[in-house]
Design a protein around this motif. Sequence first.
Motif, PDB file in Angstrom:
ATOM      1  N   VAL A 128     -10.881   8.010  12.542  1.00 35.03           N
ATOM      2  CA  VAL A 128     -11.184   9.026  13.556  1.00 35.03           C
ATOM      3  C   VAL A 128      -9.858   9.677  13.944  1.00 35.03           C
ATOM      4  O   VAL A 128      -8.891   8.965  14.233  1.00 35.03           O
ATOM      5  N   VAL A 129      -9.809  11.007  13.904  1.00 34.81           N
ATOM      6  CA  VAL A 129      -8.553  11.685  14.239  1.00 34.81           C
ATOM      7  C   VAL A 129      -8.736  12.767  15.301  1.00 34.81           C
ATOM      8  O   VAL A 129      -9.793  13.393  15.393  1.00 34.81           O
ATOM      9  N   ALA A 130      -7.672  12.931  16.075  1.00 36.28           N
ATOM     10  CA  ALA A 130      -7.607  14.009  17.070  1.00 36.28           C
ATOM     11  C   ALA A 130      -6.119  14.289  17.290  1.00 36.28           C
ATOM     12  O   ALA A 130      -5.291  13.381  17.106  1.00 36.28           O
ATOM     13  N   PRO A 131      -5.764  15.516  17.658  1.00 33.02           N
ATOM     14  CA  PRO A 131      -4.348  15.827  17.881  1.00 33.02           C
ATOM     15  C   PRO A 131      -3.742  14.939  18.972  1.00 33.02           C
ATOM     16  O   PRO A 131      -4.456  14.531  19.913  1.00 33.02           O
ATOM     17  N   ALA A 132      -2.451  14.655  18.841  1.00 33.18           N
ATOM     18  CA  ALA A 132      -1.772  13.744  19.767  1.00 33.18           C
ATOM     19  C   ALA A 132      -1.954  14.181  21.229  1.00 33.18           C
ATOM     20  O   ALA A 132      -2.227  13.337  22.099  1.00 33.18           O
TER      21      ALA A 132
END
Length: 198
Positions: A128-132
Motif C-alpha cells: 500500500v503506498v501514499a506520498p510521504a
Amino acid sequence: MKVVGLTGGIGSGKTTVARYFRAEGIPVYNADQRARSLMNKSEVLKAQIVDLLGPQAYQADRLNADWVAHRVFHDPVLLNGLNAIEHPAVAEDFCCWSARQRGTFVVIEAAILFEAGFDAQCDVTITVVAPAEVRIRRVQKRDDLSVAAVRVRMLRQWDDRERMQRSDYVIWNDKSRADLKKSVCEVYEKLVKRLGDE
Ligand code: ATP
C-alpha cells in the motif's frame, strides 16, 4: 491455504486495507500486534530478550517498548539480535495460526514484511503506498506525533520503491477512503481468481 502478504510504510493504510479484507471474510494476521503480544506472553521470548538487553526490557512484566526501541535504535548489533529473537517467533506463530484458518487465502499484515523475511511464507504480496506528506498528515492526526517523530519511524523502514519492486500488487491510497475501498475490491477479485485457480 494460500498466503497474501500485505505491507506498506507507516501511515500508508495497511490496517485500513486489512479491514476491507476482513469484511470480505478473509482471516487477517497482524504481525506487529502479534509480535508485541508474544513478547509480553512467551516466557521463552522474555528470557531471550532480557538476556540480550537486560532486565530493564521489562517493567512490571510488560515489555518496556519505548526503552527497547531507544536501546536498539543506535546499535545495529542489538537490533539484529532482537530481530533474530522476534522474527522467527512471529513466523512460527503465523504458521500455527494459518493452519487453523479456512478459506482460499489468509492475509499477513506486516510493516516490515520484506525486511523481516516474512514474504518467504507468502504466495502473493501487496504494497500500500501514499506520498510521504499524506502519510505524515494521517499519522499525526491518528497518533498526535510530531513530523520529526514520524520521519524517524519512516527512516527505519524500507522506502516505497523497494517494497513496490518486490510486490505483485500495489494499492495506491492517496485519495479518499471510497477510492481505496474500490482499489481493494479490484485486487480482491484478482486474488480470488488467481489463488482459487492455482
Ligand atoms: P501504521 O503502519 O502506522 O500502523 P497503517 O499503514 O496501518 O499505519 P492506517 O492505520 O490504516 O495505516 O492509516 C493511517 C491513518 O490514516 C488512520 O487513521 C486511517 O484511518 C487513515 N486513513 C487511511 N486511509 C485513508 C484515506 N484514504 N483517507 C483518509 N484517511 C485515511
